[in-house]
Design a protein around this motif. Structure first.
Motif, short mmCIF file in Angstrom:
data_model
loop_
_atom_site.label_atom_id
_atom_site.label_comp_id
_atom_site.label_asym_id
_atom_site.label_seq_id
_atom_site.Cartn_x
_atom_site.Cartn_y
_atom_site.Cartn_z
N ARG A 1 96.28 59.24 50.93
CA ARG A 1 95.17 58.50 50.34
C ARG A 1 93.85 58.72 51.07
N GLU A 2 93.88 58.66 52.40
CA GLU A 2 92.64 58.76 53.18
C GLU A 2 92.08 60.17 53.21
N LYS A 3 92.87 61.14 52.76
CA LYS A 3 92.43 62.53 52.79
C LYS A 3 92.20 63.10 51.40
N THR A 4 92.10 62.21 50.40
CA THR A 4 91.98 62.66 49.01
C THR A 4 90.68 62.17 48.38
N SER A 5 89.94 63.09 47.76
CA SER A 5 88.74 62.76 46.97
C SER A 5 89.10 62.84 45.49
N LEU A 6 88.58 61.91 44.69
CA LEU A 6 88.87 61.89 43.27
C LEU A 6 87.64 62.22 42.44
N MET A 7 87.87 62.86 41.31
CA MET A 7 86.81 63.12 40.34
C MET A 7 87.39 62.94 38.93
N THR A 8 86.53 62.66 37.97
CA THR A 8 86.95 62.53 36.59
C THR A 8 85.77 62.76 35.67
N ILE A 9 86.05 62.85 34.37
CA ILE A 9 85.01 62.97 33.35
C ILE A 9 85.29 61.93 32.27
N LEU A 10 84.25 61.24 31.83
CA LEU A 10 84.38 60.23 30.78
C LEU A 10 83.68 60.70 29.52
N PHE B 1 91.66 65.85 40.51
CA PHE B 1 90.92 65.76 39.25
C PHE B 1 91.78 65.00 38.25
N LEU B 2 91.45 63.72 38.00
CA LEU B 2 92.14 62.93 36.99
C LEU B 2 91.56 63.32 35.62
N HIS B 3 92.29 64.14 34.89
CA HIS B 3 91.81 64.70 33.63
C HIS B 3 92.12 63.75 32.48
N VAL B 4 91.11 63.01 32.04
CA VAL B 4 91.25 62.16 30.86
C VAL B 4 91.25 63.08 29.64
#
Length: 502
Positions: free
Chosen positions: A119-128, A60-63
């Protein structure tokens, strides 16, 4: 003689202008080369595959100021137990790859943290969030946190207290977290400076007015947005974070690339295109302004897959026995780094990541139960945050930051903020497009699941009795029953006949 001197001076200035233009052109070409090389490298490292499928690790890339803290406490901590959470990567408490069993990483780090992950085993999510609103919120939150220190008589007292408090606790302070590590001390120093000036003037009563222009109390918004630190960290912050170019980056050349883009705005197009590709490859992109729709989509797109994985993992562990070493051997190996912190710091990270009550029930959750718990959690969290905000901002009276006050900010200032955040403006528009596509995909998946469920439920009865084999069995059974009845009648008839003859 004078004419010759004037002529020589003109020639000198002309040569100087040509030299400066040449240097500027060379500077642009050098920057363009750096940015293009970075963009080419970033494009080559994209992960292929189905972005809608949840992989082993959720990042979770938390902006900042997008509502990510709510997602963490009210969604993610209910889906993942503390044992499955990676140490949170907050500036000096950065991600430690030694904990290979983690399944969730929530972080203010930028995309460059992917260099530490499988990298191949990671899912990303974020909120804008709408970039204009995010600038307002960043400004206000910096003031809110900084104002808490105004209970002290002076800045020296604050620094002494802070050093003492840090020695006594291993917890995470707001001052440890990027970007507040930089913004809050800067704003805190400014608040003390303005308070000292008021004391020297003997100012006691302050006139209530526009809180964003109350320079006797706080740094005016128009001044804030043009400060170098704001330009470097806040403006276009979401775009730089999503591509790994913040001042908190793991990428050694991030500083040079970012400053080339800040100096030559046309180079920002390369960064924007990479940021859009990052969004394309994310499992989930939420929007702060579409809070309810975003939460519902997260529950149906991400949470359902997390719950499903928990159930599968539980059934597998039940069949194979509760063996920690076997389970851990199936987890993805995290990449190590020569600059890893020592074991003592890692232990502190581990303690920080596992503090508080563990709400996760893993496989027992359903989407309905999760949403009920989420709504209840959000209500409590917002209430506590609102109380803390009010108490903190009392120190800045009569400055009062409200939604109504934002509406009174001059249009010229809004336009200036818009220009300063041109990359984030375009990224947010693209995020809205991605959000719409996600909703379409979610709706199609739900319709497909309902249709499949309907087919299975109705075919349970029909499938058994309407197949040819069952029809044959039914007919054969009926024939057999008729034959038995016929034999029974014949036998009974013979017995009656025999009795009459006797």
């Amino acid at each position: 003689m004078r004419c010759e001197i004037v002529h020589l001076m003109l020639v000198f200035f002309l040569l100087l202008l040509i030299s400066e233009a040449s240097e500027a052109n060379d500077g642009y070409k050098q920057c363009e080369h750096k940015v293009k090389n970075w963009a080419s490298f970033s494009a080559d490292t994209e992960v292929s595959g189905n972005q809608h499928a949840l992989r082993d690790l959720l990042l979770f890339l938390h902006v900042p100021r997008t509502g990510g803290r709510t997602y963490y406490h009210c969604f993610l901590k209910r889906l993942y137990s503390s044992s499955l959470e990676c140490p949170r990567s907050y500036d000096k408490l950065r991600y430690n790859p030694r904990k290979s069993s983690c399944r969730l990483l929530t972080t203010h780090d930028d995309y460059s943290v992917m260099s530490k992950l499988p990298r191949e085993k990671t899912s990303l999510m974020t909120i804008l969030r709408d970039p204009i609103e995010r600038v307002f919120s960043t400004y206000e939150f910096s003031l809110e946190v900084a104002s808490r220190f105004l209970v002290h008589p002076n800045l020296t007292s604050v620094l002494t207290m802070s050093r003492s408090a840090r020695r006594k606790t291993s917890g995470v302070s707001t001052l440890d977290i990027w970007p507040w590590k930089y913004l809050v001390p800067w704003m805190r120093e400014d608040l003390f400076s303005r308070r000292d000036i008021r004391k020297l003037r003997g100012q006691v009563h302050l006139v209530t007015g526009d809180p964003y222009a109350m320079e006797d109390v706080v740094m005016p918004l128009h001044e804030y947005i043009n400060e170098p630190i704001t330009r470097d960290i806040v403006h276009n912050g979401a775009t730089f974070q999503l591509v790994g170019l913040t001042n908190n980056s793991y990428f050694a050349g991030a500083h040079e690339v970012r400053h080339c883009v800040l100096k030559y705005h046309s180079l920002g197009d390369y960064v924007l295109q990479i940021a859009k590709k990052k969004l394309d490859n994310m499992i989930y992109v939420g929007l702060t302004e579409n809070h309810k729709e975003s939460a519902n989509m997260f529950a149906n797109v991400v949470a359902t897959q997390v719950i499903s994985k928990h159930k599968t993992s539980s059934s597998n562990s039940d069949g194979a026995g509760d063996n920690d070493s076997e389970r851990h051997s199936q987890l993805p190996d995290m990449k190590t780094d020569a600059n890893d912190k020592d074991e003592n710091i890692y232990q502190n990270q581990k303690n920080v990541s596992s503090t508080g009550k563990d709400y996760a029930i893993q496989g027992n959750w359903t989407v309905g139960k999760l949403m009920e718990a989420y709504n209840s959690c959000v209500s409590k969290l917002r209430h506590s945050q609102a109380d803390r905000r009010v108490n903190s901002l009392k120190q800045l009276y009569p400055a009062n930051f409200t939604k109504e006050a934002r509406k009174q900010v001059p249009e010229a200032l809004i336009k200036e903020i818009t220009l300063l955040n041109s990359l984030d403006i375009e990224l947010y528009k693209y995020g809205q497009y991605i959000f719409g596509k996600q909703q379409e995909h979610m709706t199609q998946s739900m319709v497909h699941d309902e249709e499949l469920s309907g087919i299975l439920s109705t075919s349970t009865y029909r499938g058994i009795y309407n197949t040819p084999s069952w029809k044959c069995v039914s007919l054969s059974g009926a024939a057999l029953m008729l034959l038995l009845i016929f034999i029974f009648i014949c036998v009974s008839s013979r017995r009656r006949t025999s009795k009459v003859k006797l």
